[in-house]
Each structure stands twice: as C-alpha cells, then as structure tokens.
Design a protein around this motif. Structure first.
Motif, PDB file in Angstrom:
ATOM      1  N   LEU A 161     -10.362 -12.977  -1.396  1.00  0.00           N
ATOM      2  CA  LEU A 161      -9.149 -13.593  -0.856  1.00  0.00           C
ATOM      3  C   LEU A 161      -8.723 -14.777  -1.716  1.00  0.00           C
ATOM      4  N   GLU A 162      -9.700 -15.520  -2.227  1.00  0.00           N
ATOM      5  CA  GLU A 162      -9.400 -16.635  -3.126  1.00  0.00           C
ATOM      6  C   GLU A 162      -8.691 -16.114  -4.383  1.00  0.00           C
ATOM      7  N   ARG A 163      -9.199 -15.013  -4.930  1.00  0.00           N
ATOM      8  CA  ARG A 163      -8.565 -14.390  -6.098  1.00  0.00           C
ATOM      9  C   ARG A 163      -7.125 -13.991  -5.794  1.00  0.00           C
ATOM     10  N   ASN A 164      -6.897 -13.407  -4.617  1.00  0.00           N
ATOM     11  CA  ASN A 164      -5.548 -12.973  -4.250  1.00  0.00           C
ATOM     12  C   ASN A 164      -4.593 -14.162  -4.109  1.00  0.00           C
ATOM     13  N   ARG A 165      -5.057 -15.236  -3.494  1.00  0.00           N
ATOM     14  CA  ARG A 165      -4.219 -16.446  -3.377  1.00  0.00           C
ATOM     15  C   ARG A 165      -3.923 -17.020  -4.766  1.00  0.00           C
ATOM     16  N   TYR A 166      -4.919 -17.012  -5.635  1.00  0.00           N
ATOM     17  CA  TYR A 166      -4.747 -17.505  -7.009  1.00  0.00           C
ATOM     18  C   TYR A 166      -3.598 -16.762  -7.695  1.00  0.00           C
ATOM     19  N   MET A 167      -3.590 -15.451  -7.577  1.00  0.00           N
ATOM     20  CA  MET A 167      -2.545 -14.651  -8.226  1.00  0.00           C
ATOM     21  C   MET A 167      -1.176 -14.923  -7.615  1.00  0.00           C
ATOM     22  N   VAL A 168      -1.098 -14.921  -6.290  1.00  0.00           N
ATOM     23  CA  VAL A 168       0.182 -15.152  -5.608  1.00  0.00           C
ATOM     24  C   VAL A 168       0.731 -16.533  -5.947  1.00  0.00           C
ATOM     25  N   ASP A 169      -0.130 -17.543  -5.953  1.00  0.00           N
ATOM     26  CA  ASP A 169       0.313 -18.909  -6.222  1.00  0.00           C
ATOM     27  C   ASP A 169       0.927 -19.060  -7.613  1.00  0.00           C
ATOM     28  N   ARG A 170       0.563 -18.213  -8.550  1.00  0.00           N
ATOM     29  CA  ARG A 170       1.055 -18.308  -9.917  1.00  0.00           C
ATOM     30  C   ARG A 170       2.205 -17.335 -10.198  1.00  0.00           C
ATOM     31  N   SER A 171       2.647 -16.628  -9.202  1.00  0.00           N
ATOM     32  CA  SER A 171       3.641 -15.570  -9.406  1.00  0.00           C
ATOM     33  C   SER A 171       4.945 -15.848  -8.693  1.00  0.00           C
ATOM     34  N   ASP A 172       5.991 -15.260  -9.233  1.00  0.00           N
ATOM     35  CA  ASP A 172       7.314 -15.329  -8.612  1.00  0.00           C
ATOM     36  C   ASP A 172       7.539 -14.160  -7.671  1.00  0.00           C
ATOM     37  N   VAL A 173       6.922 -13.031  -8.012  1.00  0.00           N
ATOM     38  CA  VAL A 173       7.111 -11.795  -7.250  1.00  0.00           C
ATOM     39  C   VAL A 173       5.751 -11.114  -7.081  1.00  0.00           C
ATOM     40  N   VAL A 174       5.638 -10.314  -6.020  1.00  0.00           N
ATOM     41  CA  VAL A 174       4.402  -9.572  -5.758  1.00  0.00           C
ATOM     42  C   VAL A 174       4.748  -8.085  -5.680  1.00  0.00           C
ATOM     43  N   LEU A 175       4.012  -7.280  -6.435  1.00  0.00           N
ATOM     44  CA  LEU A 175       4.119  -5.820  -6.356  1.00  0.00           C
ATOM     45  C   LEU A 175       2.987  -5.357  -5.451  1.00  0.00           C
ATOM     46  N   ALA A 176       3.348  -4.734  -4.317  1.00  0.00           N
ATOM     47  CA  ALA A 176       2.342  -4.416  -3.307  1.00  0.00           C
ATOM     48  C   ALA A 176       2.351  -2.950  -2.910  1.00  0.00           C
ATOM     49  N   TYR A 177       1.145  -2.396  -2.834  1.00  0.00           N
ATOM     50  CA  TYR A 177       0.935  -1.051  -2.295  1.00  0.00           C
ATOM     51  C   TYR A 177       0.202  -1.249  -0.979  1.00  0.00           C
ATOM     52  N   LEU A 178       0.980  -1.228   0.115  1.00  0.00           N
ATOM     53  CA  LEU A 178       0.450  -1.568   1.438  1.00  0.00           C
ATOM     54  C   LEU A 178       0.724  -0.431   2.409  1.00  0.00           C
ATOM     55  N   HIS A 179      -0.330   0.129   2.977  1.00  0.00           N
ATOM     56  CA  HIS A 179      -0.163   1.170   3.990  1.00  0.00           C
ATOM     57  C   HIS A 179      -1.065   0.960   5.193  1.00  0.00           C
ATOM     58  N   SER A 180      -1.612  -0.250   5.329  1.00  0.00           N
ATOM     59  CA  SER A 180      -2.477  -0.559   6.462  1.00  0.00           C
ATOM     60  C   SER A 180      -2.215  -1.996   6.898  1.00  0.00           C
ATOM     61  N   ASP A 181      -2.296  -2.236   8.185  1.00  0.00           N
ATOM     62  CA  ASP A 181      -2.039  -3.589   8.684  1.00  0.00           C
ATOM     63  C   ASP A 181      -3.335  -4.388   8.878  1.00  0.00           C
ATOM     64  N   ARG A 182      -4.266  -4.156   7.968  1.00  0.00           N
ATOM     65  CA  ARG A 182      -5.492  -4.955   7.945  1.00  0.00           C
ATOM     66  C   ARG A 182      -6.071  -4.912   6.533  1.00  0.00           C
ATOM     67  N   GLY A 183      -6.996  -5.789   6.264  1.00  0.00           N
ATOM     68  CA  GLY A 183      -7.654  -5.821   4.960  1.00  0.00           C
ATOM     69  C   GLY A 183      -7.026  -6.809   4.000  1.00  0.00           C
ATOM     70  N   GLY A 184      -7.572  -6.850   2.793  1.00  0.00           N
ATOM     71  CA  GLY A 184      -7.176  -7.826   1.793  1.00  0.00           C
ATOM     72  C   GLY A 184      -5.734  -7.711   1.339  1.00  0.00           C
ATOM     73  N   THR A 185      -5.241  -6.501   1.193  1.00  0.00           N
ATOM     74  CA  THR A 185      -3.851  -6.331   0.767  1.00  0.00           C
ATOM     75  C   THR A 185      -2.895  -6.828   1.844  1.00  0.00           C
ATOM     76  N   TYR A 186      -3.190  -6.499   3.092  1.00  0.00           N
ATOM     77  CA  TYR A 186      -2.361  -6.976   4.199  1.00  0.00           C
ATOM     78  C   TYR A 186      -2.353  -8.501   4.237  1.00  0.00           C
ATOM     79  N   TYR A 187      -3.530  -9.112   4.100  1.00  0.00           N
ATOM     80  CA  TYR A 187      -3.646 -10.562   4.079  1.00  0.00           C
ATOM     81  C   TYR A 187      -2.811 -11.145   2.932  1.00  0.00           C
ATOM     82  N   THR A 188      -2.898 -10.535   1.762  1.00  0.00           N
ATOM     83  CA  THR A 188      -2.214 -11.050   0.578  1.00  0.00           C
ATOM     84  C   THR A 188      -0.700 -10.966   0.738  1.00  0.00           C
ATOM     85  N   VAL A 189      -0.197  -9.872   1.299  1.00  0.00           N
ATOM     86  CA  VAL A 189       1.243  -9.745   1.537  1.00  0.00           C
ATOM     87  C   VAL A 189       1.705 -10.799   2.543  1.00  0.00           C
ATOM     88  N   ARG A 190       0.926 -11.004   3.594  1.00  0.00           N
ATOM     89  CA  ARG A 190       1.272 -12.052   4.577  1.00  0.00           C
ATOM     90  C   ARG A 190       1.277 -13.433   3.918  1.00  0.00           C
TER      91      ARG A 190
END
Length: 148
Positions: A107-136
């Motif tokens: 999760l720390e890695r995901n926040r690191y990436m989001v904090d340095r980015s203008d846009v996020v490319l996301a492949y999300l098909h579940s409302d739980r887990g690390g990807t869901y957390y990162t999109v939120r």
C-alpha cells in the motif's frame, strides 16, 4: 508533460486484452504523459510494463519501477522472475521502498506512485484489495483516473 501511475489486479479476467491496454497507454502518451510508475507485480503491472518497454524508445518514455520490498519477486515462478529482471533492465529508475517485506509495504508503494502522478491507469474489477484501495486513494487526491 505528465506522469501516470499504474495499478491493477494480479489476476486478469478472461476478456482482458493487451491491445485495449496498449490503446489506453497510447492515448495517455498522446495527451502528454511521458513518465510511468508501475509496481512490478504479476498481472496488470507486468503487462503494462512490457507494453511500455516496447514503446519506450519510439515515444521517449521514462519508466520508473516502484518495488515495495527487495524480496518482492522471491515467490515468482521462474518465467515471472525472468520477465521481472528484463523489465527492470529497461527502467530509467528503480525505487525500492524496503529491503525486505514489511506489513503495509504494498500500500505504501501504491501511495508513492499515486502521489507522484497526474493520472492513474487502473484495471479494477473488484471492490476490495490493493487496487481498490489505490483507486480510492487516487480519488481522494483528486487524480484523473483512466479505467481499463
């Protein structure tokens, strides 16, 4: 120029196509994205990383591998480890947040990436887990999100 964080599930659905992902990445590049951050996980991360590596020279891209822990690939299969090393060789920067796995490092890695980015490319098909957390998290940070 702008930067993009990549987040997605490790398990890809049967209807997943690399061609569609390539189209989305090309759209981002055409809109001025030149730096891409990805987490080097099996699944969506590695698919995107390989696509980006194939476009790197022609499109003048900067690729940043964001590794949560130095032992991330320890449990990967032989083929996945080979892919992992090949991708890392083509990156402009490799960021390793922790030497060994610690709770919360993904999760720390995901926040690191989001904090340095203008846009996020996301492949999300579940409302739980690390990807869901990162999109939120990206939504809370008011980042543009492009869904695959």
């Amino acid at each position: 120029m702008q930067s993009c964080a990549i987040t997605g599930h490790r398990v890809l659905k049967k209807d997943f196509t690399e061609d569609y992902v390539r189209e989305k990445i090309l759209e981002l590049i055409m809109d001025g994205t030149d730096t891409f951050y990805f987490g080097m996980a099996v699944g969506f991360d590695m698919v995107c990383a390989e696509i980006l590596c194939s476009m790197k020279e022609d499109c003048g891209l900067r690729l940043v591998a964001c590794i949560p822990c130095g032992d991330q690939s320890e449990n990967f299969s032989f083929a996945e480890k080979r892919r992992y090393r090949k991708i890392l060789e083509q990156c402009d920067e490799v960021v390793v947040l922790h030497e060994k796995y610690v709770d919360g490092c993904m999760l720390e890695r995901n926040r690191y990436m989001v904090d340095r980015s203008d846009v996020v490319l996301a492949y999300l098909h579940s409302d739980r887990g690390g990807t869901y957390y990162t999109v939120r998290y990206a939504k809370r940070k008011r980042k543009d999100i492009v869904f695959v």
